[in-house]
Design a protein around this motif. Structure first.
Motif, PDB file in Angstrom:
ATOM      1  N   LEU A 353       0.817  -1.211   0.000  1.00  0.00           N
ATOM      2  CA  LEU A 353       0.000   0.000   0.000  1.00  0.00           C
ATOM      3  C   LEU A 353       0.851   1.262   0.000  1.00  0.00           C
ATOM      4  O   LEU A 353       0.309   2.369  -0.057  1.00  0.00           O
ATOM      5  N   ASP A 354       2.183   1.092   0.119  1.00  0.00           N
ATOM      6  CA  ASP A 354       3.110   2.224   0.252  1.00  0.00           C
ATOM      7  C   ASP A 354       2.691   3.106   1.426  1.00  0.00           C
ATOM      8  O   ASP A 354       2.676   4.335   1.343  1.00  0.00           O
ATOM      9  N   LEU A 355       2.371   2.442   2.536  1.00  0.00           N
ATOM     10  CA  LEU A 355       1.777   3.075   3.707  1.00  0.00           C
ATOM     11  C   LEU A 355       2.616   2.815   4.948  1.00  0.00           C
ATOM     12  O   LEU A 355       3.144   1.716   5.128  1.00  0.00           O
ATOM     13  N   SER A 356       2.750   3.824   5.793  1.00  0.00           N
ATOM     14  CA  SER A 356       3.307   3.600   7.124  1.00  0.00           C
ATOM     15  C   SER A 356       2.438   4.318   8.139  1.00  0.00           C
ATOM     16  O   SER A 356       1.745   5.290   7.822  1.00  0.00           O
ATOM     17  N   PHE A 357       2.499   3.845   9.383  1.00  0.00           N
ATOM     18  CA  PHE A 357       1.540   4.266  10.411  1.00  0.00           C
ATOM     19  C   PHE A 357       2.247   4.313  11.758  1.00  0.00           C
ATOM     20  O   PHE A 357       3.008   3.407  12.101  1.00  0.00           O
ATOM     21  N   GLY A 358       1.986   5.363  12.528  1.00  0.00           N
ATOM     22  CA  GLY A 358       2.506   5.465  13.879  1.00  0.00           C
ATOM     23  C   GLY A 358       1.424   5.970  14.818  1.00  0.00           C
ATOM     24  O   GLY A 358       0.680   6.901  14.479  1.00  0.00           O
ATOM     25  N   TYR A 359       1.322   5.352  15.989  1.00  0.00           N
ATOM     26  CA  TYR A 359       0.329   5.749  16.994  1.00  0.00           C
ATOM     27  C   TYR A 359       0.955   5.604  18.373  1.00  0.00           C
ATOM     28  O   TYR A 359       1.568   4.575  18.688  1.00  0.00           O
ATOM     29  N   VAL A 360       0.821   6.653  19.183  1.00  0.00           N
ATOM     30  CA  VAL A 360       1.316   6.624  20.561  1.00  0.00           C
ATOM     31  C   VAL A 360       0.228   7.185  21.476  1.00  0.00           C
ATOM     32  O   VAL A 360      -0.624   7.969  21.051  1.00  0.00           O
ATOM     33  N   MET A 361       0.276   6.781  22.756  1.00  0.00           N
ATOM     34  CA  MET A 361      -0.744   7.239  23.700  1.00  0.00           C
ATOM     35  C   MET A 361      -0.228   7.056  25.116  1.00  0.00           C
ATOM     36  O   MET A 361       0.704   6.296  25.360  1.00  0.00           O
ATOM     37  N   ASN A 362      -0.833   7.771  26.073  1.00  0.00           N
ATOM     38  CA  ASN A 362      -0.441   7.595  27.465  1.00  0.00           C
ATOM     39  C   ASN A 362      -1.334   6.621  28.223  1.00  0.00           C
ATOM     40  O   ASN A 362      -0.876   5.935  29.135  1.00  0.00           O
TER      41      ASN A 362
END
Length: 386
Positions: A353-362
């Protein structure tokens, strides 16, 4: 570009508005306190969102520059380091570990190949020798204990998640091969060239930017713990042993000394932007930099371990250092590679998909299930791509 107003801030490219809606929904329905999400498509940022506050009941806003410990999402960053060394001809995953680390031969471990350290097949998920927080901070005591440790099962016969030990096993290989600690290697070869806000071993002066980890809420009164929690609380289980020695729990995550140490299985600290940008540079060129060439990437993402996990007790799937999609950690489906972190964080890429993803949370949530926050976000991204 569509600019988002508070309480959710940032931007989404036209066509990605449903991702902003999903991000806001996480605060309304899933107990989000502070979080950020970033998505790259074909090397450009199409989603960059943040919102909430840094602590429960606090007023300091959670921003796109807020730093967050990402726990086991750190393992993916360590895997990138190792594959860069392999790409340069310095590291061979298929030679015995003892070729790089002679002391590792104790207790019949002389035939274990390096690849098994990175694919959770080495049988070293738990350590018998009691280890203190001070031991963890000093590196050598844990590495020495692992070199002396008898395998928990016959290496290579099955796999089990090396919750904490992965970082020292993989990190010691990186150190022996490159002459740099894994945190230093990551800083010099990846973070600095790409301009990432991400550290394995946080400089003291950056502590004020970090949002504290908030432990997952306990089950409602009268509710039976889920299978993951029950296994974790069972002192006879391999999972319990893997988590408690050395201790990897919220009690230490917010300790500045723990943040400053190099614990490459768990204490990477950074932003959603940096996670997504790192993975974008694994599958394509970002500002003239590509971390993993296509041939390296192909080899790095081949399945090495798949099936019931001897430590976690449910189905998992691993490549060499990376998680691959499995039921509780689906990423964007088949073709994805990356790593989730305990409590909810994730960084991954999908080359197709030529996709990258980042998710952060406390705010951490229980780990023995699909996290509804990332599932909501990733499904929204997938719908936008359709």
């Amino acid at each position: 570009m569509c600019v988002i107003q508070a309480p959710v801030e940032g931007f989404v490219e036209k066509g990605f508005e449903p991702v902003q809606e999903a991000f806001a929904t996480n605060f309304e329905r899933h107990g989000e306190v502070g979080a950020a999400c970033c998505v790259h498509l074909k090397g450009r940022v199409v989603v960059d969102l943040w919102g909430g506050v840094k602590s429960v009941g606090g007023s300091e806003p959670y921003t796109g520059d807020t730093l967050q410990m990402v726990l086991s999402s750190t393992k993916g960053a360590v895997a990138v380091c190792a594959h860069m060394l392999a790409q340069q001809g310095q590291l061979d995953f298929d030679v015995p570990v003892v070729d790089y680390w002679p002391e590792f031969a104790a207790e019949g471990k002389d035939k274990i190949p390096v690849r098994w350290l990175f694919s959770h097949r080495a049988g070293l998920a738990a350590i018998d020798r009691p280890l203190s927080l001070d031991d963890v901070l000093r590196w050598e005591p844990v590495v020495d204990a692992l070199a002396a440790q008898r395998p928990n099962w016959e290496p290579g016969t099955t796999h089990g998640y090396h919750v904490g030990t992965y970082g020292w096993l993989a990190g010691e290989i990186i150190r022996r091969v490159s002459g740099l600690t894994p945190g230093k290697f990551f800083s010099e070869r990846i973070a600095s060239p790409l301009g990432l806000d991400f550290w394995i071993g946080l400089p003291d002066e950056l502590n004020s930017r970090v949002a504290p980890q908030i432990p997952a809420p306990p089950p409602a009164p009268g509710t039976e713990p889920d299978a993951f929690a029950a296994r974790l609380m069972d002192p006879t289980s391999l999972m319990h042993r893997a988590f408690v020695n050395p201790m990897l729990a919220p009690a230490v995550f917010n300790d500045p000394l723990f943040r400053a140490a190099e614990v490459p299985a768990a204490n990477g600290i950074g932003t959603a932007r940096s996670l997504s940008r790192m993975y974008a540079a694994c599958i394509g060129e970002i500002d003239g930099i590509r971390l993993l060439e296509p041939g390296t990437l192909h080899l790095a993402t081949q399945t090495q371990s798949h099936g019931e996990d001897l430590v976690l007790g449910y189905e998992t799937r691993y490549a060499t250092g990376f998680q691959l999609p499995f039921p509780f950690r689906p990423m964007a489906g088949q073709g994805s590679f990356g790593h989730y972190g305990m409590g909810g964080s994730v960084g991954f890429a999908h080359p197709g998909l030529d996709l990258s993803f980042g998710y952060v949370m406390n705010q951490m949530l229980p780990s023995g299930r699909v996290d509804p926050r990332t599932a909501t976000l990733i499904n929204a991204v997938a719908d936008c791509l359709k």
